[in-house]
Design a protein around this motif. Sequence first.
Motif, mmCIF file in Angstrom:
data_model
loop_
_atom_site.group_PDB
_atom_site.id
_atom_site.type_symbol
_atom_site.label_atom_id
_atom_site.label_comp_id
_atom_site.label_asym_id
_atom_site.label_seq_id
_atom_site.Cartn_x
_atom_site.Cartn_y
_atom_site.Cartn_z
ATOM 1 N N ALA A 109 0.839 -1.200 0.000
ATOM 2 C CA ALA A 109 0.000 0.000 0.000
ATOM 3 C C ALA A 109 0.875 1.253 0.000
ATOM 4 N N ALA A 110 1.945 1.209 0.776
ATOM 5 C CA ALA A 110 2.850 2.362 0.828
ATOM 6 C C ALA A 110 3.520 2.593 -0.525
ATOM 7 N N GLU A 111 3.882 1.495 -1.191
ATOM 8 C CA GLU A 111 4.526 1.634 -2.501
ATOM 9 C C GLU A 111 3.609 2.288 -3.531
ATOM 10 N N LYS A 112 2.293 2.026 -3.375
ATOM 11 C CA LYS A 112 1.362 2.656 -4.313
ATOM 12 C C LYS A 112 1.391 4.173 -4.167
ATOM 13 N N GLY A 113 1.774 4.629 -2.969
ATOM 14 C CA GLY A 113 1.967 6.074 -2.785
ATOM 15 C C GLY A 113 0.697 6.849 -2.548
ATOM 16 N N GLU A 114 -0.283 6.658 -3.406
ATOM 17 C CA GLU A 114 -1.493 7.487 -3.291
ATOM 18 C C GLU A 114 -2.557 6.882 -2.358
ATOM 19 N N VAL A 115 -2.218 5.776 -1.671
ATOM 20 C CA VAL A 115 -3.200 5.159 -0.769
ATOM 21 C C VAL A 115 -2.890 5.518 0.690
ATOM 22 N N THR A 116 -3.917 6.005 1.377
ATOM 23 C CA THR A 116 -3.815 6.257 2.807
ATOM 24 C C THR A 116 -4.473 5.095 3.549
ATOM 25 N N VAL A 117 -3.798 4.590 4.584
ATOM 26 C CA VAL A 117 -4.403 3.564 5.436
ATOM 27 C C VAL A 117 -4.505 4.143 6.847
ATOM 28 N N ALA A 118 -5.661 3.977 7.447
ATOM 29 C CA ALA A 118 -5.851 4.517 8.799
ATOM 30 C C ALA A 118 -6.682 3.541 9.620
#
Lengths: 354, 354
Positions: A109-118
């Motif tokens: 998810a972090a590599e995708k860059g544009e995704v926020t996880v909360a």
Amino acid sequence: MLSSHPKSKVLAVLPKGGAAAKQPDYLVCQENALDLRDWLEKQGAEYVVTADKEGENSEFERHLPDADIVITTPFHPAYLKPEQLQKAGKLKLVITAGIGSDHIDLNAAAEKGEVTVAEVTGSNVVSVAEDELMRVLLLVRNFVPGYEQSRGGEWDVPQLAQKARDLEGLTVGTVGGGRIATLLMKRLKGFDCTRFYFDKQERQPMTDEGVEFREDLDSMLAECDVVVINTPLTDKTRGMFDKERLSKMKKGAHLVNNARAPIVEIESIVEALESGQLGGYSGDVWYPQPAPKDHPWRKAPNCYMTPHISGTTLQAQKRIAEGVREMLEQWFQGEPFREDYYIVREGELAEQYQ
Amino acid sequence: MLSSHPKSKVLAVLPKGGAAAKQPDYLVCQENALDLRDWLEKQGAEYVVTADKEGENSEFERHLPDADIVITTPFHPAYLKPEQLQKAGKLKLVITAGIGSDHIDLNAAAEKGEVTVAEVTGSNVVSVAEDELMRVLLLVRNFVPGYEQSRGGEWDVPQLAQKARDLEGLTVGTVGGGRIATLLMKRLKGFDCTRFYFDKQERQPMTDEGVEFREDLDSMLAECDVVVINTPLTDKTRGMFDKERLSKMKKGAHLVNNARAPIVEIESIVEALESGQLGGYSGDVWYPQPAPKDHPWRKAPNCYMTPHISGTTLQAQKRIAEGVREMLEQWFQGEPFREDYYIVREGELAEQYQ
């Protein structure tokens, strides 16, 4: 209301509530849908809620390519592996309705860059800490064999009492010194037991509570009558309690794990229970979930498990639903979340998942 | 050592330990005999220890006419009714190895005038208070149905979670404000719940702990999510929780009773569990003990009982054995006991049994 994300498609994967859904306080289920439907639809969002999550023909995977926002829970995890993340071309926000986002491949998810996880940090910490303390007590006091005698087993008080101890005067250690651990230690204070914690760094709130920081995990384990696992599941904690680590514990000590199942090795736990190296094991986390019928923890001796419920008390469900709504409101208005809600933000993982 | 009671015959009725007796810490059993044999025999006393207590041909009743001192326990009660007290022509001292002397007809003992009754006050108060708190947690959090699902029942998280609550924010009341109640309330402090107590008189230690005194029992019951019974069994408390009193409780509230079974009405408890008036009942006391196979609490819904073990942890057994020895030493030297050990002294009953 103006929104920076009008007409978002919000996809939530929640367990079926069934008969329990008739209770209006039972919010974390497909039917009651975190009590968000009316409000989300007023915002102009589309809200799809499903319990069907396994395989590429599941409702979850079929809606994924259009979803702007995905809401999942650790209690009925919809796995977001690289394959699903790739499929989710429009995905911008993943919210964990609860705590613990290891069902999401956070690095991907972090590599995708544009995704926020909360996640709704803090929403069920009290619930889990209370549940841990309950398990500490029932292990130390040998409750379950006594209950089973009362339901029709042979009445044998000496057999029970020879293993029953007071918590007073014993030593309890937590592996991990975060929020849940701190609340557990606060509750343990009244029991007059010795309290230790191990953590990657010494955190101030724990020492304030009169809890002693231990720098070395294995030497702490050797002194504890009960060990409670309070770490997230990461590459570093996966398999942390293997056969060798269990052998560092005091013989006959108890282990509580409401954190995540893969932090321990399933078979090593069973062997340690059978040999008496572990006096007892209790927790509410399994891998996978729900546990298959032949999961060895379902029949191991002195193994007092429940399904994954410690974090879904009725009060926790209310806090979870409120936290998800708070984040959605902020998201729609282009405002930031509470700092400690972020797990992946602009390609960076939160500290506890690093 | 000079003794004011040389060559006393000491008769102890203790349960058989069986395999548990191999553990040297397991003291409250016939085999390990409170660890008193060597010492007593050095004093010149005769020490008879038996588990055989029922009926006039039992070892207990056969030795009773010669016994100067009788030691009994609430965990395996040898009943001293008027008939047995009359038979015990030489009896001067009855020691309860534990707390709770209701297996002795205290009024009849007081009428005899020359019999002293004493118990090891405080010896297992921590043990019982911890056990009560464990039961409060497992009731509120709906533990047992979850455990049963893990052992092979149908996996149904919503069914469990719809009844699971945090203790935080709930109200817990104790009926009786003595030592065990005070220790329970001290331990509950860390849980951030509202704490009430009802007692015949307002006792200072409880209000110091931030616990609110309630003058009226029934109005307290109406506010509590969990009620814990902490009174001795007396003529006034027998049957206290009958159908009418249970109807004063909040619907679905839980009841914990580690005090004595006859304080509640067995059948009224079952009816209240079946109707849902009681959400759950848990305790370790029965009448009679051991419970017969057809005791209704063995199969009632949401009824989480154990045999009578809360007060016999290994630490409690040590404190009990030490307390009995302390009293015997003082008795032999003609010295008084600790004030709070006396239950019947020179024909007078201790306050809590009046």
